[in-house]
Motif scaffolding. Structure first.
Motif, PDB file in Angstrom:
ATOM      1  N   LEU A  13     -30.771 -41.040  -8.961  1.00  0.00           N
ATOM      2  CA  LEU A  13     -30.872 -42.367  -9.744  1.00  0.00           C
ATOM      3  C   LEU A  13     -32.247 -42.831  -9.509  1.00  0.00           C
ATOM      4  O   LEU A  13     -32.818 -43.438 -10.479  1.00  0.00           O
ATOM      5  N   ALA A  14     -32.825 -42.992  -8.139  1.00  0.00           N
ATOM      6  CA  ALA A  14     -34.139 -43.374  -7.847  1.00  0.00           C
ATOM      7  C   ALA A  14     -35.329 -42.734  -8.672  1.00  0.00           C
ATOM      8  O   ALA A  14     -36.026 -43.116  -9.466  1.00  0.00           O
ATOM      9  N   ILE A  15     -35.024 -41.220  -8.682  1.00  0.00           N
ATOM     10  CA  ILE A  15     -36.083 -40.473  -9.403  1.00  0.00           C
ATOM     11  C   ILE A  15     -36.195 -40.507 -10.964  1.00  0.00           C
ATOM     12  O   ILE A  15     -37.105 -40.551 -11.424  1.00  0.00           O
ATOM     13  N   HIS A  16     -34.909 -40.825 -11.406  1.00  0.00           N
ATOM     14  CA  HIS A  16     -34.979 -41.108 -12.809  1.00  0.00           C
ATOM     15  C   HIS A  16     -35.072 -42.406 -13.314  1.00  0.00           C
ATOM     16  O   HIS A  16     -34.838 -42.893 -14.378  1.00  0.00           O
ATOM     17  N   GLY A  17     -35.312 -43.596 -12.209  1.00  0.00           N
ATOM     18  CA  GLY A  17     -35.665 -44.966 -12.569  1.00  0.00           C
ATOM     19  C   GLY A  17     -34.506 -45.672 -13.278  1.00  0.00           C
ATOM     20  O   GLY A  17     -34.607 -46.579 -13.836  1.00  0.00           O
ATOM     21  N   LYS A  18     -33.406 -45.357 -12.541  1.00  0.00           N
ATOM     22  CA  LYS A  18     -32.089 -45.957 -13.032  1.00  0.00           C
ATOM     23  C   LYS A  18     -31.761 -46.945 -11.945  1.00  0.00           C
ATOM     24  O   LYS A  18     -30.469 -47.606 -12.013  1.00  0.00           O
ATOM     25  N   GLN A  22     -36.226 -51.261 -16.057  1.00  0.00           N
ATOM     26  CA  GLN A  22     -37.323 -50.749 -16.120  1.00  0.00           C
ATOM     27  C   GLN A  22     -38.124 -51.527 -17.297  1.00  0.00           C
ATOM     28  O   GLN A  22     -37.609 -52.043 -18.415  1.00  0.00           O
ATOM     29  N   ASP A  23     -39.345 -51.872 -17.056  1.00  0.00           N
ATOM     30  CA  ASP A  23     -40.197 -52.862 -17.816  1.00  0.00           C
ATOM     31  C   ASP A  23     -40.927 -51.858 -19.062  1.00  0.00           C
ATOM     32  O   ASP A  23     -41.931 -51.230 -18.262  1.00  0.00           O
ATOM     33  N   PRO A  24     -40.673 -51.828 -20.124  1.00  0.00           N
ATOM     34  CA  PRO A  24     -41.345 -51.114 -21.171  1.00  0.00           C
ATOM     35  C   PRO A  24     -42.792 -51.443 -21.171  1.00  0.00           C
ATOM     36  O   PRO A  24     -43.702 -50.682 -21.810  1.00  0.00           O
TER      37      PRO A  24
END
Length: 59
Positions: A13-18, A22-24
């Protein structure tokens, strides 16, 4: 779920940014790395830091 599977799931989950929202508006990592590289080169030219030595990692 055992500890090993839980650890792997958290890492995935960390690797996929979940893990966090996330700030666009955040810049891509490649842009940040280029800014860091340019800043480092500027500091080397000004004599504030020394050029890092390349380390050979034989495989």
């Amino acid at each position: 779920m055992d500890t090993k599977k839980l650890r792997q799931k958290i890492l995935d989950l960390a690797i996929h940014g979940k893990l966090v929202p996330q700030d666009p508006n955040d810049e891509p990592a490649s842009v940040l790395l280029e800014r860091i590289k340019a800043e480092k080169e500027r500091l080397i030219k000004e004599g504030k830091i020394k050029k890092s030595k390349k380390v050979y990692k034989g495989f």
